[in-house]
Design an enzyme around this catalytic site. Structure first.
Site, PDB file in Angstrom:
ATOM      1  N   SER A 109       0.831  -1.195   0.000  1.00  0.00           N
ATOM      2  CA  SER A 109       0.000   0.000   0.000  1.00  0.00           C
ATOM      3  C   SER A 109       0.875   1.259   0.000  1.00  0.00           C
ATOM      4  O   SER A 109       1.674   1.466  -0.903  1.00  0.00           O
ATOM      5  CB  SER A 109      -0.956  -0.037   1.195  1.00  0.00           C
ATOM      6  OG  SER A 109      -2.018   0.869   1.026  1.00  0.00           O
ATOM      7  N   HIS A 261      -7.256  -6.292  -0.220  1.00  0.00           N
ATOM      8  CA  HIS A 261      -6.103  -5.400  -0.143  1.00  0.00           C
ATOM      9  C   HIS A 261      -4.961  -5.985   0.681  1.00  0.00           C
ATOM     10  O   HIS A 261      -3.799  -5.721   0.405  1.00  0.00           O
ATOM     11  CB  HIS A 261      -6.545  -4.064   0.461  1.00  0.00           C
ATOM     12  CG  HIS A 261      -5.498  -2.999   0.441  1.00  0.00           C
ATOM     13  ND1 HIS A 261      -4.896  -2.557  -0.719  1.00  0.00           N
ATOM     14  CD2 HIS A 261      -4.925  -2.290   1.451  1.00  0.00           C
ATOM     15  CE1 HIS A 261      -4.015  -1.605  -0.438  1.00  0.00           C
ATOM     16  NE2 HIS A 261      -4.006  -1.438   0.875  1.00  0.00           N
TER      17      HIS A 261
END
Length: 294
Positions: A109, A261
């Site tokens: 991320s 994610h």
């Protein structure tokens, strides 16, 4: 591959890098020539996010996992300028402190953006990049929001927001498989964000964080890049991965079905297999494909 995915122990260390106390974990390897892999976590996270990936990586590599300034067990510094480019420089400076000449960065991320900054700053030191659900094309906070952050009640409001934030709900939003969310997992992710000083670090990050790299900057990253993405990623949709692949000159993209994610929690063995292949064999120019895993 018989690996205990849930627990691996390594003593944590603290080191001063440019006047900031950094917490990191080091996993040595019996092979003195083993490559060095550095793990860089994302927003609202810490070394804990790589807990399931570590047992696989440490079988082959020397591994360093660190808490970025303001996060986890690292210093909630009031002097560090919380810019992505500064985080990238800190990675290089940490390598200097540890006398490591070359490394491969794995960034999740926001940690992916930081890893790209490090690669751009020191192309001869950073051999390859592995980006997991990489944060990309996020703009700087608006001037009005930054101005509001200086109001007396803003810190109080931010602290209340963090305290009210349901860690379980947040984990459910970044995972495709809800069965992975356990009480142990919730407590592990909740602890690093419980400090009062953490709130002040988030506010500094809000004020100081520049926007993500633009296409022109991304074009200058020449190292081989492996991008791994969850098809059900709600934080950084997979279309971001395809756009990023277009802007990076030497990138490969693999998309996992039934994955969100937090790839490291959902597909640790699968992504480590791709990481090993990429490090040993290099990048396949122009490749982008989807891989369905059970």
């Amino acid at each position: 591959m018989a690996v205990n995915e849930n627990h691996i122990f390594s003593p944590g260390y603290r080191i001063s890098v440019n006047g900031v106390q950094i917490y990191y974990e080091y996993f040595d390897h019996e092979d003195p020539d083993a490559k060095v892999v550095v793990l860089v976590h994302g927003f609202l996270s810490s070394t804990i996010s790589f807990r399931k990936l570590l047992p696989y990586l440490t079988k082959t590599y020397k591994v360093i996992s660190l808490d970025l300034p303001g996060f986890g067990q690292s210093e909630k510094s009031t002097s560090f300028i919380y810019k992505l480019s500064n985080y990238g420089q800190l990675i290089i400076d940490l390598l200097d402190k540890l006398n490591i000449q070359n490394a491969i960065l794995i960034g999740h991320s926001m940690g992916g953006q930081i890893s790209m900054h490090a690669a751009k700053k020191s192309p001869k030191r950073i051999e390859k990049l592995i980006l997991l659900g990489c944060c990309s094309y996020v703009k700087r906070a608006s001037r009005s929001l930054i101005a509001c952050s200086y109001l007396p009640l803003f810190t109080w409001g931010m602290r209340n927001w963090i305290q009210r934030k349901d860690v379980k709900e947040n984990l459910l939003s970044v995972l495709h498989d809800s069965k992975l969310v356990t009480e142990e997992m919730i407590e592990s992710y909740k602890k690093p964000i419980s400090e009062v000083a953490f709130t002040h670090s988030l506010i500094r990050l809000l004020r100081q964080r520049e926007g993500d790299m633009c296409s022109q900057d991304l074009n200058q990253i020449e190292q081989p890049v492996l991008m791994l993405w969850g098809k059900e990623d709600k934080v950084m949709p997979v279309k971001t991965g395809y756009r990023l692949k277009h802007d990076l000159p030497n990138a490969e993209l693999i998309v996992y079905e039934k994955c969100g994610h937090l790839l490291m929690e959902e597909k640790p063995q699968e992504i480590c297999s791709e990481i090993n292949r990429f490090i040993e064999e290099g990048v396949t120019q122009g490749t982008a494909f989807q891989q369905e895993t059970s």
